[in-house]
Design a protein around this motif. Structure first.
Motif, short mmCIF file in Angstrom:
data_model
loop_
_atom_site.label_atom_id
_atom_site.label_comp_id
_atom_site.label_asym_id
_atom_site.label_seq_id
_atom_site.Cartn_x
_atom_site.Cartn_y
_atom_site.Cartn_z
N ASP A 1 30.36 24.99 29.75
CA ASP A 1 30.06 24.92 31.26
C ASP A 1 31.27 23.95 31.68
O ASP A 1 31.93 24.27 32.78
CB ASP A 1 28.94 24.53 31.56
N LEU A 2 31.47 22.93 30.79
CA LEU A 2 32.56 21.80 31.30
C LEU A 2 34.10 22.31 31.00
O LEU A 2 34.97 21.69 31.64
CB LEU A 2 32.09 20.41 30.54
N SER A 3 34.08 23.13 30.01
CA SER A 3 35.39 23.61 29.75
C SER A 3 36.00 24.69 31.01
O SER A 3 37.29 24.36 30.78
CB SER A 3 35.31 24.73 28.48
N LEU A 4 35.40 25.01 31.78
CA LEU A 4 35.94 25.66 33.11
C LEU A 4 36.20 24.74 34.11
O LEU A 4 36.52 25.29 35.09
CB LEU A 4 35.22 26.98 33.39
N MET A 5 36.01 23.33 33.85
CA MET A 5 36.23 22.47 35.06
C MET A 5 37.20 21.43 34.53
O MET A 5 38.03 22.01 33.63
CB MET A 5 34.85 21.73 35.16
N CYS A 6 37.45 20.25 34.87
CA CYS A 6 38.72 19.36 34.57
C CYS A 6 38.49 18.74 33.36
O CYS A 6 36.96 18.48 33.15
CB CYS A 6 38.94 18.48 35.65
N PRO A 7 39.41 18.34 32.60
CA PRO A 7 39.40 17.86 31.00
C PRO A 7 38.43 16.45 31.15
O PRO A 7 37.73 16.07 30.30
CB PRO A 7 40.42 17.81 30.69
N GLU A 8 38.56 15.77 32.20
CA GLU A 8 37.90 14.46 32.54
C GLU A 8 36.26 14.64 32.23
O GLU A 8 35.35 13.75 31.75
CB GLU A 8 37.93 13.68 33.84
N PHE A 9 35.75 15.62 32.46
CA PHE A 9 34.41 16.01 32.52
C PHE A 9 33.92 16.22 31.00
O PHE A 9 32.72 15.91 30.59
CB PHE A 9 33.80 17.26 33.37
N ILE A 10 34.76 16.87 30.25
CA ILE A 10 34.42 16.97 28.67
C ILE A 10 34.33 15.61 28.22
O ILE A 10 33.56 15.35 27.19
CB ILE A 10 35.41 18.06 28.31
N GLN A 11 35.65 14.85 28.46
CA GLN A 11 35.61 13.65 28.06
C GLN A 11 34.51 12.67 28.19
O GLN A 11 33.96 12.12 27.43
CB GLN A 11 37.02 12.87 28.49
#
Length: 449
Positions: A141-151
């Motif tokens: 889910d977070l991969s399709l958003m901005c990298p800061e969310f995954i971090q």
């Protein structure tokens, strides 16, 4: 404040819900592993109850097959699985399993025995299923958003370990000399874990999907053909085109009876309700994504093969006896978790972020030199060197994990990023499973085995 995106759709301003989303992602990451990390951190309690059953090794080995098997199944079917239901199911299962673990301890008054051990193993297997739902679902889910969310999510994963280690040190110091003090600390641990799991259910169900920047990225993914975000968009009050089609049909069908229109009129209106599937560009298959990102997948596999072949089983059983006594293993686990957390923030500084695919592979392979280092340090070295090596293990583990998972999804469409995120988690958990199995090799020649 918004500005036009490259695709013509409005892109949220830099501060429009981004920081709030990062905070929520951090707590969701915390909840993804806080229960399991509590199990690892209270390993000394289970060694007191089950001294001959190798708890840290056995419980980890029970956990991983269920995690790997479930996440592989979910990743294979990810395009047809509702991400919202998947993640909520995972957090709910974490909550119920941790609650059951607490009730089991209270019901048995903290007694050992094979029956209680089997009960704990069953609940640990439930942890593995919950982890597969949450980690794969959230990373996808977070991969399709901005990298800061995954971090932020990955930092939350590490924070769960650091938090449980800090609490373990405090409870061990507070209850060490009290009657049944070890068990009191464990009960406190499990109660805190239950609270965080319940908090994650509330955050994911009611807060996260309604943040403007999250709605934007999910709407963008839906416009690119993703079907996994429809329930989250509906929870945020946004209708996808498929849902809108159903709504149109119902309205027209009702109006036919209310206004007594002819079927010819209804038949003329039906074409306007058709969803043109051809307008969505065909996404890459899972096999194509794997071929294009095999080095990233291998990186994650090897990172966790090495880490879990040392942590936590080797640190609990194969590091000998030192001046710290019963504190030694607890301190080692705490140092690993602390540096694992710190290292996951290092890639936020672009100048320190490793982006080269060859560089990531080289750094991953070079970590295998830690195996002889740990072996000779455990046999001949002082506790200070072991603490240093354990800290370095955590530092490299967190740093490389964030670098790989933030670099891999770039350049793909929303549905592909979700599929790739799920695929990478399969290799990550596969590496953990392999590392846990290889960890038993440290017991070769050990009479306790």
């Amino acid at each position: 404040m918004t500005e036009a995106g490259s695709s013509g759709s409005p892109t949220p301003g830099r501060l429009e819900g981004k920081r709030a989303a990062m905070v929520v992602c951090w707590f969701l990451g915390l909840g993804s592993l806080v229960s399991w990390n509590s199990m690892l951190t209270i390993g000394d309690y289970y060694y007191a109850l089950f001294p001959h059953y190798h708890p840290s090794r056995v419980l980890t080995l029970v956990y991983q097959p269920f995690a790997v098997g479930t996440v592989a199944t979910l990743a294979y079917n990810e395009a047809r699985i509702d991400t919202r239901k998947r993640n909520l199911a995972g957090y709910t299962l974490f909550f119920l399993s941790t609650l059951a673990l607490l009730l089991l301890d209270l019901g048995t008054s903290g007694k050992g025995g094979l029956g209680n051990y089997i009960g704990i193993c069953i609940l640990v297997a439930a942890f593995g299923v919950a982890d597969a739902h949450v980690q794969g679902g959230m990373v996808g889910d977070l991969s399709l958003m901005c990298p800061e969310f995954i971090q932020s999510f990955l930092a939350g994963l590490a924070a769960s370990g650091a938090l449980t280690s800090a609490l373990r040190l405090m409870t061990k110091a507070a209850f060490e000399n009290s009657n049944n003090g070890l068990r009191k600390g464990v009960i406190l641990f499990l109660a805190i874990s239950i609270f965080f799991e319940f908090l994650c259910i509330l955050l994911y169900a009611f807060i996260f999907p309604k943040l403007p920047i999250v709605k934007h990225y999910r709407a963008k993914a839906a416009s690119e053909g993703s079907k996994t975000v429809s329930a989250d968009l509906a929870a945020a009050g946004i209708q996808t085109e498929a849902n809108e089609t159903v709504r149109k049909f119902l309205l027209i069908y009702m109006s036919k009876f209310l206004m007594n229109c002819s079927f010819d009129t209804l038949r003329q209106l039906l074409p306007s309700m058709q969803v043109d599937d051809d307008k969505y560009p065909e996404r890459l298959s899972t096999k194509q994504l794997l071929f294009q990102n095999f080095d990233y997948a291998l990186d994650l596999y090897l990172i966790y093969v090495l880490t879990l072949s040392i942590f936590p089983g080797f640190l609990y059983e194969n590091t000998g006896h030192h001046k710290l006594g019963s504190w030694y293993a607890v301190v080692l686990i705490a140092m690993y978790n602390a540096w694992d957390l710190v290292s996951r923030y290092i890639p936020l500084m672009e100048c320190l972020k490793l982006k080269s695919r060859k560089g990531l592979m080289l750094a991953t392979l070079s970590r295998f030199f830690l195996i002889p280092c740990f072996y000779f340090t455990a046999k001949y070295g002082d506790q200070g060197w072991m603490i240093f090596l354990t800290s370095f293990l955590g530092l490299t583990n967190g740093y490389l994990t964030v670098c790989v998972l933030t670099a891999a999804p770039k350049g793909y469409k929303g549905p592909e990023q979700n599929a790739l995120g799920n695929l990478l988690v399969v290799f990550l958990l596969g590496g953990i499973f392999s590392g846990v199995a290889l960890d038993w090799l440290w017991l070769i020649g050990n009479r306790k085995f």
